[in-house]
Design a protein around this motif. Sequence first.
Motif, PDB file in Angstrom:
ATOM      1  N   GLU A   1      10.104   0.692   6.005  1.00 24.84           N
ATOM      2  CA  GLU A   1       9.014  -0.057   5.381  1.00 24.84           C
ATOM      3  C   GLU A   1       8.086   0.857   4.573  1.00 24.84           C
ATOM      4  O   GLU A   1       7.697   0.525   3.449  1.00 24.84           O
ATOM      5  N   ALA A   2       7.738   2.006   5.132  1.00 14.27           N
ATOM      6  CA  ALA A   2       6.849   2.945   4.433  1.00 14.27           C
ATOM      7  C   ALA A   2       7.526   3.534   3.197  1.00 14.27           C
ATOM      8  O   ALA A   2       6.881   3.745   2.168  1.00 14.27           O
TER       9      ALA A   2
ATOM     10  N   LYS B   1       9.893   2.043   1.342  1.00  9.86           N
ATOM     11  CA  LYS B   1       9.907   0.981   0.325  1.00  9.86           C
ATOM     12  C   LYS B   1       8.518   0.788  -0.273  1.00  9.86           C
ATOM     13  O   LYS B   1       8.367   0.638  -1.491  1.00  9.86           O
ATOM     14  N   LYS B   2       7.503   0.812   0.565  1.00  7.78           N
ATOM     15  CA  LYS B   2       6.127   0.643   0.090  1.00  7.78           C
ATOM     16  C   LYS B   2       5.744   1.761  -0.886  1.00  7.78           C
ATOM     17  O   LYS B   2       5.131   1.512  -1.923  1.00  7.78           O
ATOM     18  N   THR B   3       6.126   2.977  -0.566  1.00  9.73           N
ATOM     19  CA  THR B   3       5.829   4.128  -1.426  1.00  9.73           C
ATOM     20  C   THR B   3       6.477   3.961  -2.795  1.00  9.73           C
ATOM     21  O   THR B   3       5.823   4.130  -3.829  1.00  9.73           O
TER      22      THR B   3
ATOM     23  N   GLU C   1       7.730   1.195  -4.247  1.00 14.22           N
ATOM     24  CA  GLU C   1       7.252   0.013  -4.969  1.00 14.22           C
ATOM     25  C   GLU C   1       5.833   0.191  -5.489  1.00 14.22           C
ATOM     26  O   GLU C   1       5.486  -0.329  -6.543  1.00 14.22           O
ATOM     27  N   THR C   2       5.008   0.948  -4.772  1.00 11.36           N
ATOM     28  CA  THR C   2       3.618   1.144  -5.177  1.00 11.36           C
ATOM     29  C   THR C   2       3.473   2.196  -6.265  1.00 11.36           C
ATOM     30  O   THR C   2       2.748   1.996  -7.236  1.00 11.36           O
TER      31      THR C   2
ATOM     32  N   GLN D   1       0.822   5.746   8.690  1.00  8.58           N
ATOM     33  CA  GLN D   1       1.657   5.425   7.543  1.00  8.58           C
ATOM     34  C   GLN D   1       1.173   6.069   6.248  1.00  8.58           C
ATOM     35  O   GLN D   1       1.977   6.572   5.466  1.00  8.58           O
ATOM     36  N   GLU D   2      -0.131   6.091   6.025  1.00  7.38           N
ATOM     37  CA  GLU D   2      -0.664   6.684   4.792  1.00  7.38           C
ATOM     38  C   GLU D   2      -0.326   8.172   4.683  1.00  7.38           C
ATOM     39  O   GLU D   2      -0.082   8.678   3.592  1.00  7.38           O
TER      40      GLU D   2
ATOM     41  N   ILE E   1       3.324   8.274   3.660  1.00  9.51           N
ATOM     42  CA  ILE E   1       3.422   7.868   2.261  1.00  9.51           C
ATOM     43  C   ILE E   1       3.016   9.014   1.342  1.00  9.51           C
ATOM     44  O   ILE E   1       3.667   9.274   0.327  1.00  9.51           O
TER      45      ILE E   1
END
Length: 181
Positions: free
Chosen positions: A93-94, A96-98, A100-101, A165-166, A169
């Motif tokens: 999840e992290a 993918k978030k990285t 995509e962001t 998570q941050e 990321i």
Amino acid sequence: MRNLKSIIFLMLATIYLCSCNSNTNNTEIKLQTDSIKSLVNDTVSLQIPNSETEIDSDTAIKVIKSKTEVKPKVLIYNFYATNRCISCVAIEEATKKTIETYFASELKNGTIKLYTLCVDDEVNSKIAEKYQAFGSALFVTRVYNGKETSTDLTGDGFKYAKNKQEKFIEILKNKLIEYLK
């Protein structure tokens, strides 16, 4: 106009071929010459609207180099086993978030590719073996000029992806920025 194209092409082809490695075989020279010819035609048609306009050879060479410059590719391999733990899911999840962001355009144009692969699936056995992934693992691989450089971020993923998570990321983001240079 046609003579100007021919002169520029011959000049650039001569400079390019003379500066190449002497071990270059004929096939490579032909491909390089064809590429230069195509780029010169594009460059000339873009930069010379009429026959009275002059083009600086240094400018033409810079344009050609920028058009032919090879950029690195970054491959992200997120391996997982059939039975996944909370941390394994958090890493995915992290990751993918990285992407995509911060790297949506690179993902879209293929500069970055994300592979989420089950190590228990026979189809993925060779790539899992290459990275020695037998369970959850995260590898970031830079492919540039035929060479691969990999970084194993599995430890950082397990350490930070679930509870910080941050932090994870930021680590992944910095590695991707480094590998895209």
